[in-house]
Design a protein around this motif. Sequence first.
Motif, PDB file in Angstrom:
ATOM      1  N   ILE B 127       0.836  -1.200   0.000  1.00  0.00           N
ATOM      2  CA  ILE B 127       0.000   0.000   0.000  1.00  0.00           C
ATOM      3  C   ILE B 127       0.875   1.256   0.000  1.00  0.00           C
ATOM      4  O   ILE B 127       0.573   2.234  -0.678  1.00  0.00           O
ATOM      5  N   ILE B 128       1.980   1.215   0.757  1.00  0.00           N
ATOM      6  CA  ILE B 128       2.789   2.430   0.882  1.00  0.00           C
ATOM      7  C   ILE B 128       3.690   2.633  -0.334  1.00  0.00           C
ATOM      8  O   ILE B 128       3.811   3.743  -0.844  1.00  0.00           O
ATOM      9  N   ARG B 135      14.143   5.944  -1.630  1.00  0.00           N
ATOM     10  CA  ARG B 135      14.760   4.954  -0.763  1.00  0.00           C
ATOM     11  C   ARG B 135      14.244   5.070   0.678  1.00  0.00           C
ATOM     12  O   ARG B 135      13.893   4.075   1.310  1.00  0.00           O
ATOM     13  N   GLY B 136      14.149   6.322   1.150  1.00  0.00           N
ATOM     14  CA  GLY B 136      13.685   6.538   2.513  1.00  0.00           C
ATOM     15  C   GLY B 136      12.273   6.016   2.714  1.00  0.00           C
ATOM     16  O   GLY B 136      11.976   5.356   3.713  1.00  0.00           O
ATOM     17  N   ALA B 137      11.401   6.289   1.729  1.00  0.00           N
ATOM     18  CA  ALA B 137      10.015   5.829   1.844  1.00  0.00           C
ATOM     19  C   ALA B 137       9.967   4.309   1.871  1.00  0.00           C
ATOM     20  O   ALA B 137       9.199   3.707   2.629  1.00  0.00           O
ATOM     21  N   ARG B 138      10.816   3.675   1.069  1.00  0.00           N
ATOM     22  CA  ARG B 138      10.822   2.214   1.043  1.00  0.00           C
ATOM     23  C   ARG B 138      11.284   1.625   2.364  1.00  0.00           C
ATOM     24  O   ARG B 138      10.719   0.647   2.848  1.00  0.00           O
ATOM     25  N   PHE B 143       9.919  -0.896   7.527  1.00  0.00           N
ATOM     26  CA  PHE B 143       9.861  -0.870   8.987  1.00  0.00           C
ATOM     27  C   PHE B 143       8.418  -1.007   9.455  1.00  0.00           C
ATOM     28  O   PHE B 143       8.091  -1.843  10.302  1.00  0.00           O
ATOM     29  N   ALA B 144       7.536  -0.175   8.873  1.00  0.00           N
ATOM     30  CA  ALA B 144       6.132  -0.193   9.288  1.00  0.00           C
ATOM     31  C   ALA B 144       5.517  -1.560   9.035  1.00  0.00           C
ATOM     32  O   ALA B 144       4.778  -2.094   9.874  1.00  0.00           O
ATOM     33  N   ALA B 145       5.827  -2.147   7.873  1.00  0.00           N
ATOM     34  CA  ALA B 145       5.260  -3.447   7.541  1.00  0.00           C
ATOM     35  C   ALA B 145       5.687  -4.491   8.565  1.00  0.00           C
ATOM     36  O   ALA B 145       4.866  -5.263   9.075  1.00  0.00           O
ATOM     37  N   ALA B 146       6.978  -4.505   8.904  1.00  0.00           N
ATOM     38  CA  ALA B 146       7.478  -5.526   9.835  1.00  0.00           C
ATOM     39  C   ALA B 146       6.920  -5.282  11.234  1.00  0.00           C
ATOM     40  O   ALA B 146       6.531  -6.221  11.931  1.00  0.00           O
TER      41      ALA B 146
END
Lengths: 251, 314
Positions: B127-128, B135-138, B143-146
């Motif tokens: 989604i994100i 790179r930063g967004a990825r 991080f958020a996903a994990a």
Amino acid sequence: MHATSFESLTYILSPIHGLDARAKIAATLLLICGIVLTPPLRAVEALLLASLMLGVAAIARLPIGRLLRRSAAVLPFAATIALLAPLQHSGGSWNAAGLASSWAGGGWMITWGILSKAWFSAFAMIVLAASTRSADLLAALRRLKVPDVFVMLLSFIARYVGVLASQLRSLRIALASRAPHLSGRALLRSSGSLAGNLFVRSYERGERIYQAMLSRGYTGTLPASAAGRIGPAEVLFVMTALLTAAAVALY
Amino acid sequence: MHIPDGMLEARTWIPAWLGSAGVLAYGIRRVRQTLSDGTIVMMAVMAALIFALQMLNFPVAGGTSGHFAGGAAAAIVLGLWPAMLVMAAVLTVQALFFADGGITALGANMLTLAVVAPLVGWTVHRIIVRPTSSRGARLGASFAAAWLSCVSAAIVAALMLWLSGRAPLVPVVGVMSMWHALIGIGEGAITAGLVGYLLAVRPDLLDDAGRPIDMRVARKALVGLGALALVAAGLSFVASSSPDGLEYAYEHVGGALADVTLLSSPMPDYLMPGIGNETLAGILAGIVGVIVTGVLAYTLLTALRARRAADTAE
């Protein structure tokens, strides 16, 4: 905890080691279902199970002390949940009178139930794992109709986890010897890079493995080994487990 | 550490077994249809890698430590279905070869670590992350996903403990999610580090992570999850409103032993007054959960569709 495998024990020669792995898997599953489905084990049932399992472990010439210690490793984790039961039954009372009261007794029985079942089941699984070579276990799963993509995943894990784990260990030693006092965020950040590094190495190893497999004639399915058969000994073994499980579950 | 045998009641571990077996069977079919022999071999090596990486541990709080689980990382790198199979295979090897985690509890352990964790991680990441993401967004997305996959797996585990009558609902969910909110930081940091390393070194290895989410697949997955939740709620209702066959037989056959209450009380929770309310509360919680999930999913999907429409319009 993951690192201790039972591989060395699976090369012992014994009547139990010689049984067809399918029979051992079926017997272990039956026995564990029996243990799990029963209300908290009574003393007689616990005694029956203990003598049966210790008997099998003895026939298999396994180091019983080591197996007991190893299976007891489930207890601390199980206890964190198991010890909630007396509290629930004492109405949340922490004091000795509440926890020793007769209505908390039901809670203590649940504690005993969880801990004994966890220990007995873990011991049964350990006897299975220690008395069966991983190749036999995988072949048996395949003959028990587990999908072969899944069996392939299992066999690759069994084959390569040791290799990759030792590679991980040497990466960590390299990290520790170059930066011995890392802590907190820095350590986490390097752990991430370390994981990425091992990922790339494993990926490249995987490419080499696949080429090696292709050059040995791999066509999409692993060759099946059809060794082992169900004979009287296997039937006897499974029946013993079935009867014990039935006795424990229904009595 | 995985749930051992004997901790969950039959009303929890049997539906969990059936549910995760169904999801995995579908996953196996999909993987066989879509992946080449070579990719399947690579997937198998990656399964060994995830197991090895689970030996990465980090301090959490008060002298305890957590370890990397890898569900979200696998989903981000390998894709959703391969990740589910890989995690399930890791858990199976741990149960069968290392006696870590029970065999009757294997379905429950798979549900949390091999179904929920990759699903949440994959969905959040998809989604994100856009093809144009920096790179930063990825890294942030990883991080958020994990982190979310760690916490949601913990909540599902807590719900199963509650459903088994092992702990009261609010405390067990609270403690488990708080604890895994901490562990999730380590999980998230390592996942982000792994993804960052791959982005720098071998960006070609990252699964088609930049591709926009396929709405049909996502909708199918959500419908499946909703159905699963409904079935689970139904089963838990059936299981808790009438004692199962074995326990019924036990109560009748073992009636003579009834005076030895301490030893024979087969279902202490059924003897408690107010059980009707508890059952009702359980079903209500299940239904509310399903509705909330459904509404959330719907909102999310609508928002996504709007966003995708905007993307294509540009």
